[in-house]
Every structure is written in C-alpha cells, then in structure tokens.
Scaffold this active site. Structure first.
Site, mmCIF file in Angstrom:
data_model
loop_
_atom_site.group_PDB
_atom_site.id
_atom_site.type_symbol
_atom_site.label_atom_id
_atom_site.label_comp_id
_atom_site.label_asym_id
_atom_site.label_seq_id
_atom_site.Cartn_x
_atom_site.Cartn_y
_atom_site.Cartn_z
ATOM 1 N N ASP A 346 0.825 -1.200 0.000
ATOM 2 C CA ASP A 346 0.000 0.000 0.000
ATOM 3 C C ASP A 346 0.864 1.257 0.000
ATOM 4 O O ASP A 346 0.648 2.189 -0.792
ATOM 5 C CB ASP A 346 -0.908 -0.025 1.231
ATOM 6 C CG ASP A 346 -2.119 0.879 1.072
ATOM 7 O OD1 ASP A 346 -2.462 1.214 -0.072
ATOM 8 O OD2 ASP A 346 -2.720 1.247 2.089
ATOM 9 N N ASP A 424 -9.304 -1.369 3.126
ATOM 10 C CA ASP A 424 -9.147 -0.833 4.476
ATOM 11 C C ASP A 424 -10.105 -1.488 5.462
ATOM 12 O O ASP A 424 -9.927 -1.370 6.680
ATOM 13 C CB ASP A 424 -9.384 0.681 4.475
ATOM 14 C CG ASP A 424 -8.382 1.415 3.607
ATOM 15 O OD1 ASP A 424 -7.284 0.876 3.416
ATOM 16 O OD2 ASP A 424 -8.712 2.498 3.106
#
Length: 565
Positions: A346, A424
């Site tokens: 990420d 997320d």
C-alpha cells in the site's frame, strides 16, 4: 489570563477546522428570481467574502464579445463600478484583470468553454490586481442570459465548511459495523462448526470456506496483486469493464448470503416445490432475484452520482462481510505476514510510485479514481472543474463513498465524496475474524481478542482520519490500521499467556488441542497429515459462487487501501 489562553486555543481550533475552497458561488438575481452557479478563483490572490450577506452586489455587464486583453473598443463609463463577463483566451488572467481594473470595473468574471482551473499569475503580478477574479462556465452564463435577459445583479462569495464533515462519521460507522459484524459472523460460523450438527459434536469444515495456511502462498498472492495493479494501470480502459461485471456477480452472491443468514436467524419460512425430482426453495429464489436486480441496477446506473453511492455502499458492505466470513487466516503468523506485506504494498504504490509515473500521480490513486478523474487527483491548492458536461468516466467499484454533507454549496461544481477503500475494511477485518475464531477455540466467554481488535481498528481509523485532516491529503489507511490491530492482538495474547497458541492457530489446535475435551480438533486428520493443505485444493470450484470467490480474491486485495477526505 486563563480566559485569554482558552480563547486563543479555541480560535486556533476553529481556524484549523475550516477549509477555504477554491470553488465559490456566483449568485445572480433580479427583482423576480435568482440563480447560483459554480465559479473557480484563487483565494490567495483575490479573496472573496465567506458569506452571502457580507458580499457586495454589483450590476453585471456582458462583454463576452471581447477577451479584454486591452481597452480597445471599451467605454469606461459603461463598465465603471460594475462586474464584467469576458471570454477566456489570447492573454493571461492578470492582464485581463489589470485592464478591467483600469477601466474602473469592480469584479472580473472570465467565461470559459474549456476546463476551469484556479487562476494564477507570476508572483510580480499578484500585487497589481485588487479586484475579485474568477472563472465561470460559458454555458452557465448563456443559461443566465436566458433566465434573466437583463438587469442582472451578482454577488461572489466562497463559504467555508468544516474539515470534520458528517460524511467522515458515517464512513467510520460503516467501517466499524462491517468489521464488527464480519468478525462476529466468522466466530459464529466457527462455533457452529465446532459444535457440529448436534450428533456427537463432530467438527465439520464448510466447503465454501477458503483457508490461507502457507506463508509461501501468501507471498505469491501479494506478488500477483502487484502484477494485477500494474496491469490495471496500463490497460485500465479494457479491464475496468471486466472488473465491473465480476463485481456485480460477486456482490449479488454476497448480498444473497448476508440476507439469507439473517432470515435463518429470524426463522423465516422458506417454502419449497419440486420439478422433476429437483427441490427449489421459494425464499431462495425470491431472494436471489432481488439481489440480482440490485446488482443490475447498480451496474446500469453506476455513474449516477447523486444516489447510486447508496447501492454501491450496500453491495460493498455485503461483499466485505461475506469475504471476511469466507476467507480464513489459519494463524497469527499468516496474519502478520499478510498484513505486513499489504502494508508495504500500500505504501509503495501510494507514496513511492509518483516518482516514476509521468504525471506524478501514484499508480494506486490512478487505478482507484480512473485516468479521467484529473480533477480529483489535483494536488495542492489547484482545482480543475469541467466547463462542459462530460461523459462519465468509468471507475472501479473498490471504495465506500459518502457525499460530503457540509459541502453542498461546492457541489455546484460537482459532487464531492469521502471515500474508503474496501481493502481498508477487509484486510484488518481478516485479523478481526481470526481473533473472533480464536476466542471460540480457547472458550473465551468475554471475547477478549475480538473486542480488543475491534477497538484497535477503531483507534486506527480515528488516527487515519486525523492525519488526513491535518495534512489535507488522502492517506493509505493500512499504514495506521495494520500496526494498531497487530500490536493490540499480540499484546492481548502476551498478557494472557497464550501467544504460542495464538501464533500457531489452527495448526496448534490440531497438534496440541486446547479446546474443551468434548470437542474434536478443527479439521481432524486433514491438517494433521498436511497442515499446509487448503480446502481450495480439494474443491476450488464446487459451484459458480465458489468460482467467483476464488477468482475475485486476488482482484479484491489490490483494491485501493486509501482513504480520502
């Protein structure tokens, strides 16, 4: 003294909590009616009033027949003390503003047929302009002429809105509810599996569940995600439609699973009928039709900004819940490896890749927002607003979207959303689900692992939003969520003296059972002979739904783990 300090602190907090936008409002009126239109200005160059009441009203003069690069053909008496509308082109903004200022105009509006951008000039030119300057859409001015015909009066103002928008609270609530319900559902399924069907307490593995046991497979899995993301970056216009179709199928299946589970809890009658010795459930057929219709409606109207976000969030929540219930991590070691690799993934694709791309935009952002969403990717204080209606750009269904409720005024220039990537929710959610299952394995009546991991996720989300608001930039949420959830889970296991069991997970349960003696170990015999064996290797495509899950898992994990204000 204390009162003065408190006043200063409150003033600073209030100032920090406000955003001065580059988008503003042009209010046009006459004695009978009024309209409001989007304009773009530069607040550091020609600031505007923040409220409508304090804004000064001026008569509007139509001079769209000229670009106003000089005073030729303009009678000063006609424009003195009035707001002007001229066309964009031929010379820069500061030159137009200085000419209008020399003629005695009080405001300059530049009508544009192309992209509206934040007006700027050389540093030496800023001090020479003392009148408000803004860009407006040429089509908006044509519409205003048709509505008002003559006698137009204008006010320009730029309302502020708080950084802490209600949409952030709604987004936090969506994320917390999804993670909590997904973890609870996973633990409940584990408890049912451990209890068996009531005939001697035999443990039964759900053939629909996908297990991750091998660290090597996790590494390969993440490597495939990186390849998929790069592939999406270079072939976005083709791949996006393929992902949309897969998402419709997978989300419809997930929504069916979620609603069907609720109906089972409520003991809703199913009803059945037979056709040529094949039994059909009436409830399942009706529910499947409803879920397919919802997915189809989303697919057809996916680019309708005003309301389709509700369906996208509904399907997204169902997808995340079903994913957390279906995909299981076998032990804390796998959790640490997977979440750590995804954290590096990420951060790399959000923060590092802008140094290698031509436009300076990260690959993650480019893929998540789409190559056509240039206005949403604009950095700093620059704003870009289309001057003409554009064909909607296709975007990947990878985020929860909630409109910014306190920015309705700025929505004249286009809908603004707070977004949160599915990753997320799902990636930390897999750890929450593991903690919930571990509570079942060790007979923790207080669900200490599950609750502590949920609290850690909440704190990580709060920190993510805080950093995002303070920096004014979207954040890779996994940068905060992964450390919070992993450290909290490890601390709880260490304090309870169960780190060895927590680290080994299912493998430890098979080799050294810590369960109640009346229960069989999880997956007896199967894992004891081969702890790295997964159910996917036994029956990877047992049905169409299983095929979709097996195919869509790698696609899901590259989904954007990036939150935006």
């Amino acid at each position: 003294m204390e009162r003065a300090v408190r006043l200063i602190i409150l003033s600073v907090v209030f100032y920090v909590s406000q955003i001065n936008c580059q988008e503003a409002i042009l209010h046009i009126s006459n004695e009978r009616t009024n309209r409001e239109y989007c304009i773009v200005y530069n607040q550091s160059w020609t600031p505007l009033s923040q409220t409508f009441d304090k804004a000064t009203q001026y008569p509007l003069v139509n001079m769209t027949s000229t670009v106003l690069c000089n005073t030729s053909g303009v009678i000063p008496a006609v424009v003195k003390g009035k707001a002007l509308v001229v066309m964009r082109g031929d010379c820069d903004f500061s030159q137009k503003a200085q000419v209008a200022q020399s003629l005695g105009a009080t405001t300059l509006l530049i009508a544009s047929k192309t992209l509206l951008i934040t007006p700027s000039a050389n540093d030496s030119e800023y001090a020479k302009v003392n009148i408000p300057l803004a860009l407006m859409r040429y089509r908006d001015f044509i519409e205003a002429q048709q509505v008002f015909s003559e006698g137009m009066q204008v006010k320009l103002y730029a309302p502020t809105y708080p950084k802490i928008d209600v949409s952030l609270v709604v987004m936090l609530l969506i994320a917390m509810v999804t993670v909590t319900l997904g973890g609870f559902w996973s633990g409940a399924c584990e408890r049912d599996r451990m209890n068996g069907d009531g005939d001697g307490g035999e443990s039964k593995a759900d053939p629909k569940e996908l297990f991750l046991y091998s660290p090597l497979k996790v590494v390969i899995f993440v490597a495939l995600m990186c390849g998929m993301l790069v592939l999406m970056y270079y072939f976005y216009n083709v791949m996006v439609y393929f992902i949309i179709v897969i998402f419709c199928l997978a989300s419809a299946s997930a929504l069916f699973s979620c609603i069907d589970a609720v109906m089972e809890i409520l003991s809703c009658p199913s009803g059945s009928f037979s056709i040529k010795s094949c039994n059909f459930s009436v409830r399942s057929l009706i529910l499947a039709a409803v879920c397919i219709c919802i997915a189809v409606v989303w697919g057809v109207y996916r680019n309708e900004e005003r309301w389709i976000w509700i369906l996208q969030d509904l399907l997204g929540v169902a997808f995340c819940l079903n994913f957390m219930k279906t995909v299981s991590l076998s032990n804390f070691k796998i959790c640490v490896i997977l979440l750590s690799l995804l954290l590096l993934y990420d951060v790399f694709f959000v923060f590092i890749t802008p140094f290698f791309t031509k436009n300076g935009v990260s690959i993650m952002v480019q893929v998540a927002l789409g190559p056509e969403a240039s206005g949403e990717k604009t950095q700093g204080n620059m704003v870009e607003v289309p001057a003409e209606p554009q064909a909607p750009s296709e975007k990947l269904p990878v985020v929860m979207r909630v409109p910014r409720f306190s920015a309705w005024a700025q929505n004249l220039c286009g809908m603004q959303f707070s977004i949160l990537g599915y990753g997320d929710i799902i990636i930390p959610g897999l750890l929450v689900a593991y903690c919930s299952r571990f509570d079942v394995w060790v007979n923790s009546s207080k669900k200490v692992y599950f609750i502590s991991c949920c609290i850690a996720y909440l704190l990580g989300m709060i920190v993510t939003f805080a950093v995002m608001l303070l920096s004014g930039m979207g954040q890779p949420a996994l940068l905060y969520l992964v450390p919070f959830t992993l450290i909290a889970s490890a601390v709880v296991a260490g304090c309870r003296g169960e780190m060895r069991q927590f680290w080994a997970g299912t493998t430890y349960m098979v080799r050294r059972p810590v369960l109640d003696s009346s229960r069989e170990p999880l997956l007896p015999g199967l894992l004891s002979s081969n702890p790295d064996l997964t159910l996917t290797s036994l029956s990877p495509f047992y049905s169409a739904a299983a095929f979709l899950r097996a195919f869509f898992c790698p696609l899901l994990f590259f989904f954007w783990g990036h939150s935006s204000p």
